[in-house]
Design a protein around this motif. Structure first.
Motif, PDB file in Angstrom:
ATOM      1  N   SER A  83      23.737 -36.054   5.886  1.00 20.84           N
ATOM      2  CA  SER A  83      24.232 -37.411   5.710  1.00 20.84           C
ATOM      3  C   SER A  83      24.783 -37.922   7.034  1.00 20.84           C
ATOM      4  O   SER A  83      25.177 -37.136   7.894  1.00 20.84           O
ATOM      5  N   LYS A  84      24.840 -39.218   7.174  1.00 23.61           N
ATOM      6  CA  LYS A  84      25.467 -39.817   8.348  1.00 23.61           C
ATOM      7  C   LYS A  84      26.962 -39.552   8.288  1.00 23.61           C
ATOM      8  O   LYS A  84      27.592 -39.757   7.253  1.00 23.61           O
ATOM      9  N   PRO A  85      27.590 -39.101   9.402  1.00 28.18           N
ATOM     10  CA  PRO A  85      29.040 -38.851   9.384  1.00 28.18           C
ATOM     11  C   PRO A  85      29.824 -40.115   9.056  1.00 28.18           C
ATOM     12  O   PRO A  85      29.491 -41.207   9.527  1.00 28.18           O
ATOM     13  N   ALA A  86      30.854 -39.954   8.250  1.00 23.84           N
ATOM     14  CA  ALA A  86      31.679 -41.097   7.861  1.00 23.84           C
ATOM     15  C   ALA A  86      32.886 -41.248   8.773  1.00 23.84           C
ATOM     16  O   ALA A  86      33.614 -42.232   8.673  1.00 23.84           O
ATOM     17  N   LEU A  87      33.102 -40.288   9.673  1.00 26.24           N
ATOM     18  CA  LEU A  87      34.353 -40.227  10.413  1.00 26.24           C
ATOM     19  C   LEU A  87      34.133 -40.377  11.901  1.00 26.24           C
ATOM     20  O   LEU A  87      33.283 -39.705  12.496  1.00 26.24           O
ATOM     21  N   GLU A  88      34.911 -41.261  12.519  1.00 28.50           N
ATOM     22  CA  GLU A  88      34.899 -41.374  13.975  1.00 28.50           C
ATOM     23  C   GLU A  88      35.374 -40.060  14.575  1.00 28.50           C
ATOM     24  O   GLU A  88      36.311 -39.440  14.094  1.00 28.50           O
TER      25      GLU A  88
ATOM     26  N   ALA B  73      27.622 -33.209  12.750  1.00 29.38           N
ATOM     27  CA  ALA B  73      27.468 -34.069  11.567  1.00 29.38           C
ATOM     28  C   ALA B  73      28.065 -33.373  10.351  1.00 29.38           C
ATOM     29  O   ALA B  73      27.346 -32.852   9.503  1.00 29.38           O
ATOM     30  N   ARG B  74      29.370 -33.355  10.282  1.00 33.15           N
ATOM     31  CA  ARG B  74      30.060 -32.706   9.162  1.00 33.15           C
ATOM     32  C   ARG B  74      30.211 -33.697   8.007  1.00 33.15           C
ATOM     33  O   ARG B  74      30.606 -34.847   8.204  1.00 33.15           O
ATOM     34  N   THR B  75      29.906 -33.237   6.800  1.00 37.10           N
ATOM     35  CA  THR B  75      30.194 -34.020   5.594  1.00 37.10           C
ATOM     36  C   THR B  75      31.501 -33.503   5.009  1.00 37.10           C
ATOM     37  O   THR B  75      31.611 -32.322   4.676  1.00 37.10           O
ATOM     38  N   HIS B  76      32.494 -34.370   4.926  1.00 35.60           N
ATOM     39  CA  HIS B  76      33.798 -33.976   4.396  1.00 35.60           C
ATOM     40  C   HIS B  76      33.812 -34.067   2.868  1.00 35.60           C
ATOM     41  O   HIS B  76      33.158 -34.927   2.275  1.00 35.60           O
ATOM     42  N   TYR B  77      34.580 -33.217   2.272  1.00 34.47           N
ATOM     43  CA  TYR B  77      34.684 -33.188   0.813  1.00 34.47           C
ATOM     44  C   TYR B  77      35.169 -34.523   0.258  1.00 34.47           C
ATOM     45  O   TYR B  77      34.709 -34.977  -0.796  1.00 34.47           O
TER      46      TYR B  77
ATOM     47  N   GLU C 172      34.518 -37.420   1.067  1.00 32.41           N
ATOM     48  CA  GLU C 172      33.525 -38.489   1.021  1.00 32.41           C
ATOM     49  C   GLU C 172      32.929 -38.665  -0.370  1.00 32.41           C
ATOM     50  O   GLU C 172      32.296 -39.679  -0.649  1.00 32.41           O
ATOM     51  N   GLY C 173      33.110 -37.657  -1.226  1.00 30.86           N
ATOM     52  CA  GLY C 173      32.685 -37.786  -2.610  1.00 30.86           C
ATOM     53  C   GLY C 173      31.218 -37.501  -2.864  1.00 30.86           C
ATOM     54  O   GLY C 173      30.686 -37.847  -3.925  1.00 30.86           O
TER      55      GLY C 173
ATOM     56  N   GLY D 244      29.940 -34.470  -3.050  1.00 28.85           N
ATOM     57  CA  GLY D 244      29.780 -33.181  -3.699  1.00 28.85           C
ATOM     58  C   GLY D 244      29.788 -32.036  -2.711  1.00 28.85           C
ATOM     59  O   GLY D 244      29.483 -32.195  -1.525  1.00 28.85           O
ATOM     60  N   VAL D 245      30.131 -30.866  -3.214  1.00 31.13           N
ATOM     61  CA  VAL D 245      30.344 -29.715  -2.334  1.00 31.13           C
ATOM     62  C   VAL D 245      29.037 -29.174  -1.764  1.00 31.13           C
ATOM     63  O   VAL D 245      29.023 -28.546  -0.699  1.00 31.13           O
ATOM     64  N   ARG D 246      27.914 -29.454  -2.408  1.00 32.23           N
ATOM     65  CA  ARG D 246      26.636 -29.007  -1.850  1.00 32.23           C
ATOM     66  C   ARG D 246      26.389 -29.620  -0.474  1.00 32.23           C
ATOM     67  O   ARG D 246      25.923 -28.961   0.451  1.00 32.23           O
ATOM     68  N   ARG D 247      26.696 -30.899  -0.347  1.00 26.18           N
ATOM     69  CA  ARG D 247      26.479 -31.560   0.953  1.00 26.18           C
ATOM     70  C   ARG D 247      27.479 -31.038   1.993  1.00 26.18           C
ATOM     71  O   ARG D 247      27.158 -30.943   3.173  1.00 26.18           O
ATOM     72  N   VAL D 248      28.685 -30.705   1.538  1.00 27.77           N
ATOM     73  CA  VAL D 248      29.680 -30.142   2.449  1.00 27.77           C
ATOM     74  C   VAL D 248      29.178 -28.832   3.042  1.00 27.77           C
ATOM     75  O   VAL D 248      29.327 -28.565   4.242  1.00 27.77           O
ATOM     76  N   ALA D 249      28.552 -28.012   2.223  1.00 27.12           N
ATOM     77  CA  ALA D 249      28.114 -26.677   2.648  1.00 27.12           C
ATOM     78  C   ALA D 249      26.738 -26.681   3.305  1.00 27.12           C
ATOM     79  O   ALA D 249      26.318 -25.657   3.867  1.00 27.12           O
ATOM     80  N   HIS D 250      26.051 -27.810   3.270  1.00 27.67           N
ATOM     81  CA  HIS D 250      24.644 -27.826   3.692  1.00 27.67           C
ATOM     82  C   HIS D 250      24.454 -27.449   5.162  1.00 27.67           C
ATOM     83  O   HIS D 250      23.506 -26.725   5.502  1.00 27.67           O
ATOM     84  N   SER D 251      25.327 -27.918   6.037  1.00 28.63           N
ATOM     85  CA  SER D 251      25.138 -27.622   7.457  1.00 28.63           C
ATOM     86  C   SER D 251      25.232 -26.118   7.725  1.00 28.63           C
ATOM     87  O   SER D 251      24.457 -25.565   8.523  1.00 28.63           O
TER      88      SER D 251
END
Length: 275
Positions: free
Chosen positions: A67-72, A94-98, A100-101, A103-110
């Motif tokens: 996913s595109k990072p949501a955080l500066e 490109a970290r997906t934070h928990y 962001e809503g 789901g945890v699969r996207r958090v762990a994907h990297s």
């Protein structure tokens, strides 16, 4: 890629998506195998320029599941780097934070993708709040253990993974061989995105925490499930709520990261070279 993400389909295995992502990374980088991986959090981004020669760099959204990072403070790219000793490092910006809503699969994907590329070592970094009062903003700290307060896990089904030595003592010693002054502490992951209240910080301290933040613990669990050796680093960007005499702000996090960037990035590059 669109917002449609294969990880959001519960019928799809997250490990299958990670393998697809690894295949795509091999295609984009020309490297069939990576030896280690780094997730660069707030303040750590410049390390990618010091680890070695970047041979490929591309937006993470070109890879399945990302996913595109949501955080500066997160660059949103993936790099393949050839280190000075001939190893291949996969650098994930490109970290997906928990919070962001997604789901945890996207958090762990990297992390799962890094493992699917062949990486055996996972270096997780973040910017976080410090509970120890002598930690000034800009202090790098090794993570010795964590407390997961998200009430979630990247593990699915009856998957039982031992986390006794999750954050590698061996890798912490490697880091201390570069900088003997490095302190360590227990990282506490809250759900976010709001900062912790002073009472919550005191709770974290009471149960054994020293560092508070909104990432890393869930990724570390996924890394252990994948059989990776984990090294964790926090950049103390501020004293935590109630410890700090002033209100917290994200700008403070960004500013502290920028000020410490050159020093901590050089440290991390030396640690990578020593692993």
């Amino acid at each position: 890629m669109t917002d449609a993400n294969p990880l959001d389909d519960p019928a799809v295995s997250p490990f299958d998506v990670a393998r697809l992502a690894a295949d795509r990374i091999a295609e984009l980088t020309g490297a069939e195998h990576h030896d280690l991986a780094l997730t660069l959090g707030s303040g750590w981004g410049k390390a990618a320029e010091l680890v070695g020669e970047t041979t490929a760099e591309f937006p993470a959204t070109e890879v399945p599941g990302f996913s595109k990072p949501a955080l500066e403070g997160h660059v949103g790219t993936i790099r393949s780097i050839l280190t000075t000793d001939g190893k291949r490092a996969l650098v994930i910006g490109a970290r997906t934070h928990y919070y962001e809503g997604h789901g945890v699969r996207r958090v762990a994907h990297s992390v799962r993708t890094a493992a699917a590329t062949g990486a055996k070592t996972m270096i997780l970094t973040n910017g976080a709040g410090g509970i120890k009062e002598h930690w000034t903003p800009g202090t790098p700290v090794l993570i010795s253990d964590h407390i997961n307060l998200t009430a979630d896990s990247p593990l699915e089904g009856a998957t039982f993974i031992d986390l006794t030595d999750l954050y590698s003592a061996r890798l912490r010693e490697v880091a201390r061989s570069i900088d003997p002054s490095l302190d360590d502490g227990v990282y506490v992951q809250f759900r976010g995105p709001h900062y912790e209240t002073p009472a919550e910080v005191q709770m974290a301290k009471t149960i054994g925490g020293h560092i508070v933040g909104m990432s890393t613990a869930l990724e570390a669990i996924a890394a252990r499930e994948a059989g990776m050796e984990v090294l964790g680093f926090s950049l103390i960007t501020n004293l935590a709520a109630g410890i700090s005499p002033t209100p917290l702000s994200h700008q403070e996090v960004i500013d502290a990261g920028r000020e410490a960037e050159s020093v901590i990035s050089a440290l991390l590059a030396k640690v990578v070279a020593a692993i």
